[in-house]
Design an enzyme around this catalytic site. Sequence first.
Site, short mmCIF file in Angstrom:
data_model
loop_
_atom_site.label_atom_id
_atom_site.label_comp_id
_atom_site.label_asym_id
_atom_site.label_seq_id
_atom_site.Cartn_x
_atom_site.Cartn_y
_atom_site.Cartn_z
N ALA A 66 0.85 -1.19 0.00
CA ALA A 66 0.00 0.00 0.00
C ALA A 66 0.88 1.24 0.00
CB ALA A 66 -0.90 -0.01 1.22
N GLY A 109 -0.59 -4.91 0.96
CA GLY A 109 -1.84 -4.79 0.21
C GLY A 109 -1.76 -5.52 -1.12
N GLU A 112 -2.55 -8.99 -0.33
CA GLU A 112 -4.00 -9.14 -0.08
C GLU A 112 -4.78 -9.12 -1.39
OE1 GLU A 112 -3.80 -5.96 2.87
OE2 GLU A 112 -4.81 -7.29 4.28
N GLU A 132 3.47 -5.43 7.36
CA GLU A 132 2.75 -4.44 8.16
C GLU A 132 3.24 -4.33 9.60
OE1 GLU A 132 1.45 -6.45 5.96
OE2 GLU A 132 -0.18 -5.49 4.86
#
Lengths: 258, 257
Positions: A66, A109, A112, A132
Site C-alpha cells: 500500500a 496490500g 492481499e 505491516e
Amino acid sequence: MNALQFIETSIEDGIGYIFLNRPKQLNALNRKMVREIVTSMEAFDLDPQVKVILLTGNGKAFSAGADIDEMANDNPINLELTNQFADWDRISLVKKPVIGAVKSFVFGGGFELALSCDFLIAASDTQFSFPEVTLGVMPGAGGTQRLTKLVGKMKALEWILSAERINAKTALQYGFINKIVAPELLMEESVDFARKIAKQPPLAVRLIKESVNKAVDLSLYEGMQFERKNFYILFASEDQKEGMKAFIEKRKPKFTGG
Amino acid sequence: MYETITYRVENGVAWLTLNRPDKLNAFTSQMNKEIQKAIKTSAGSDEVRAIIITGEGRAFCSGQDLSDLDDSMNLGQLLRENYGPMMQQIASCEKPIIAAVNGVAAGAGFSLALACDFRLVSEKASFINAFVNIGLIPDSGNLYYLSRIVGHAKALELSLLGEKVTASEAKHIGIATKVISVEAWDEELKAFAENLANKPTKAIGLIKRYLEASYHLSLEEYLKEEAEGQRIAGLTMDYAEGVAAFTEKRKAQFIGK
C-alpha cells in the site's frame, strides 16, 4: 468507465485484462487505484465479452504494497468514515473467475490483492510478505483472514508476525498459488491458462466458483445444500443440454453461454 | 564505491578483483557485501556478459579473516548474514562466472571458487579445504558444490584430510577447467572471458538455470521445465541470429539478448 489513472484495462479473446500501472512505485496501491481495480472488475463482470479476468502488474513487480504516504496521517475516525476496505469486499462479489499473474514483490496490500484472486500463477522470482507488523500495524484488507483460511493458523501467524518473505516454491507447497512459471513466460502461461477457463461453459464456471467459495464459510451440510441447488440450476442451461448431447454423440460440445 | 575489491568492465567482461593483498585477500564482512553488490551490479548490467573473480597479489583468497570476526556474532550468524547472501547472489546470477584462481584458495576462498562456473587455475595456485584443520566444517556452499564437481568420495577426502591440492591435481579431479602458466595467465584469461562474453548470454543463463533445476526435480517435472526454458531461448534475438548465420554459412554475431 471513467478515465483510469493508475491501472490499464483491455479486452481480448474473452479475457478482461487489468494491469496495475504505477511501475515506478512498484505498483503500490492507493485508494483511488483500488477503486479503479474494483470498478473495472465489476464492469468486466457485467460485460458478456469477458469470460475471465486476468490481473497483473506493469513493470518489475506485481505490487510492493500500500501507499504508506497516503495513510501515515490517518486516524481511526477518518478510517471509519472513509470505509476504504468496503471496496475490497466488492472484489469477493465478482462472479467471473479472477486470475492473478504475480511476480517479484507481492507485499502487504499487494499480497492481499493477490489473495483476493481465484487463481494465482507466480513467476519463479515471486516473493510474498506481510511487512505491516514492522510499521506497527497489521494487514487490514483481508490478510489475516484469507491467508489463514488458505494455509491454516500456524503458518499464517508465523508469516504475518515475522514479516518473513515467502518464496514461490514455499507458496506452492502451502497451496496458496496454483503454479510457478519462468519469469519470462508469466504472461504467456497466464493467458494460456485464462483461455482454457474462458472456453468452459460460463454458467457452470460461475456456479462452480460460487459453490467452492461457499465451502470456505458454510458448514459442510449447508454447503452441500447450496451445491445441490446450483447443480439443479445448471440443468436449465443450454450448455448443459449441448454438453450432454455432445457427449452421447461422441463429438466436441459447442458452448454458447446460454 | 568499493574498498576491499576493485571492479571494472572491459569488452563485455566484469573484472571483480579481491583487493586485500597484504591479508591474502581474506574475507571481511565488508568484502562479503562488496562482492555481493558487484555480482548484483554485473547481473543487472546489459554491458556485462561474463564475470571474472580473481585476487590481487599472490593469493586468490585465504578464507575468513579471523581478526575480523565479530565477537557478538556466532558462526551460524556469520554464515546467515555475510556468506549466505553472497553465495545466493552468485548462484542466482545468470551470467557466466569465472574464478581466475591466481594463487592459494583456502577455506571460504575455496568455496568461492567452487561456486563459479569455471575455474581457470594458475600453475602456482593451490586449493585447501582448511576448515577441518581448525575444527570446523566446510561452509559457504562448499560441500554442496564440491561433491557435485568431484563426487562424494573425493569431496570427503578433501574435506576430512584438509590437505593441499596442487593445480595439476585440481585439473586431474575436475576442479580446474584449465591450468595456465604464469607467462600466459593474463592473455589466456582475457581470451577465455571474452570468448564467453560473445556467446548467446541469455541461452547461457538458461542452461545454468535448468542444469541447477535438474538436481531438484523428477525427470517428469524437469522435462516440463526444460520445455519452458527452450521456449524462452526460442524467443531470443540470438536464436534468430544463430539460425540465420547457420543458414547463411557465416559466423553468428550474438548480442546476448
